[in-house]
Design an enzyme around this catalytic site. Sequence first.
Site, PDB file in Angstrom:
ATOM      1  N   ASP A   1      -5.693  -3.179  -1.543  1.00 48.76           N
ATOM      2  CA  ASP A   1      -7.155  -3.101  -1.661  1.00 48.76           C
ATOM      3  C   ASP A   1      -7.643  -3.708  -2.977  1.00 48.76           C
ATOM      4  OD1 ASP A   1      -5.796  -0.947  -2.776  1.00 48.76           O
ATOM      5  OD2 ASP A   1      -7.207   0.594  -2.110  1.00 48.76           O
TER       6      ASP A   1
ATOM      7  N   ASP B   1      -2.155 -11.423   6.832  1.00 48.13           N
ATOM      8  CA  ASP B   1      -3.122 -11.971   7.793  1.00 48.13           C
ATOM      9  C   ASP B   1      -4.532 -11.866   7.224  1.00 48.13           C
ATOM     10  OD1 ASP B   1      -4.119 -12.878  10.302  1.00 48.13           O
ATOM     11  OD2 ASP B   1      -4.567 -10.803  10.848  1.00 48.13           O
TER      12      ASP B   1
ATOM     13  N   LYS C   1       0.879  -1.184   0.000  1.00 54.28           N
ATOM     14  CA  LYS C   1       0.000   0.000   0.000  1.00 54.28           C
ATOM     15  C   LYS C   1       0.909   1.224   0.000  1.00 54.28           C
ATOM     16  CE  LYS C   1      -4.081   2.043   0.533  1.00 54.28           C
ATOM     17  NZ  LYS C   1      -5.219   1.974  -0.395  1.00 54.28           N
TER      18      LYS C   1
HETATM   19  C1  IPM Z   1      -2.974 -15.611  12.574  1.00 54.55           C
HETATM   20  C2  IPM Z   1      -3.650 -14.907  13.732  1.00 54.55           C
HETATM   21  C3  IPM Z   1      -2.633 -14.139  14.553  1.00 54.55           C
HETATM   22  C4  IPM Z   1      -2.043 -13.077  13.640  1.00 54.55           C
HETATM   23  C5  IPM Z   1      -3.146 -13.489  15.847  1.00 54.55           C
HETATM   24  C6  IPM Z   1      -3.982 -14.407  16.663  1.00 54.55           C
HETATM   25  C7  IPM Z   1      -1.996 -12.962  16.649  1.00 54.55           C
HETATM   26  O1  IPM Z   1      -4.689 -14.104  13.282  1.00 54.55           O
HETATM   27  O2  IPM Z   1      -2.087 -16.439  12.798  1.00 54.55           O
HETATM   28  O3  IPM Z   1      -3.343 -15.349  11.427  1.00 54.55           O
HETATM   29  O4  IPM Z   1      -2.605 -12.001  13.511  1.00 54.55           O
HETATM   30  O5  IPM Z   1      -0.995 -13.347  13.062  1.00 54.55           O
HETATM   31 MN    MN Z   2      -5.100 -14.345  11.205  1.00 55.84          MN
END
Ligand code: IPM
Ligand code: MN
Length: 332
Positions: free
Chosen positions: A200, A224, A169
């Site tokens: 996005d 994530d 981004k």
């Molecule tokens: C993942 C989870 C974790 C992250 C959290 C629970 C810390 O969502 O492993 O994807 O954000 O990495």
């Molecule tokens: Mn996650």
Amino acid sequence: MKLAIIEGDGIGKEVIPAAIEVLDSLSLDVEKVYLELGYGKWEKTGSAIDQEDIYILKGCDCILFGAVTTPPDPDYKSVLLTIRKELDMYANVRPIHHLPSIKGIHERIDFNFIIVRENTEGLYSGIEDIGSDISTTTRVVTRKGSKRIADYACKLANSRKNNLTIVHKSNVIKSDKLFLDICRQTAIDAGVVHRDELVDSCAYNMIRSPWNYDVIVTTNLFGDILSDMSGALVGSLGLLPSANIGDRYAFFEPVHGSAPDIAGKGIANPIATILSLKMLLEWHGALAEAAIVEEAVEAALNMGVCTPDLGGKNTTSEVGNLIARYIKTRIG
Ligand code: IPM
Ligand code: MN
Ligand code: NAD
């Protein structure tokens, strides 16, 4: 192999036993080291993970992890982030592809891509200043962190279709310019065909045309979010495995969390964890065993043995048990 096993909280306590039944069916030489970490430990001791746990984890070859619940404590130190950082597992690798008999959101099933998520910095730096009027989190992008994840992704791309998408981004978040520049240069040096997309529009394109992707490299939080989103492409978040890889250690876990909404009901899908075990076996070099695990998962799905998230009627343990029995029959 000396294997650390962490069930964690919620459905972690259901999906890990199913995966261990599968592991046991392979008759490998495995020394199991069980650790209690997470919300349950925090309630008992005030700490979700401590230095002794890290020491034990460092003494193991690799880790199989279920999921943990985040305790309602502003000072809480995340178990996952602690393990990833302490053991310097910088590459979070999340393969996304269709599984037999399971309908995702498309009729077309010819997609197969891997999200390579930077796992130690970005918005997960832990550098925060939480106030009542202003709260800040420092987003850290370093040359070292970007270079090693770019190298990992380029190597992977070279072993696949030689097609890398750098997701960022940098039009708004200037720290991403460093990430983008380093990923681009690394791809050029490695002879990897590459393009870049803003996160996005990437989210839109990935849902709309997932077959256009092969390897995706991105920063921590974007990876994530894009990986959970991809659960919809394959039909359930309960199908997505992941590997956290460093130069020395590795740990394997489903992409999903502890799912408090279904915990204790015996209906959690164990396949994400069983496929994480498959990734662990591959990392360990047990390639034949990894292939049998994958074959057994596909056989179960082809037989219609699956949990309610996939429209099935089976319990977590029934799915694990069938996969384990298939493997035993197969290897005699
Ligand atoms: C993942 C989870 C974790 C992250 C959290 C629970 C810390 O969502 O492993 O994807 O954000 O990495
Ligand atoms: Mn996650
Ligand atoms: P979640 O991934 O736990 O659940 C999201 C949705 O997906 C829920 O409706 C859940 O029922 C469903 N789901 C998840 N896994 C499933 C499975 N195996 N089978 C069937 N359905 C499944 O996300 P959340 O509800 O946002 O988070 C719950 C807790 O988990 C939070 O405390 C969060 O911090 C934590 N979390 C932990 C991890 C981890 O330990 N790796 C990852 C993500 C979230």
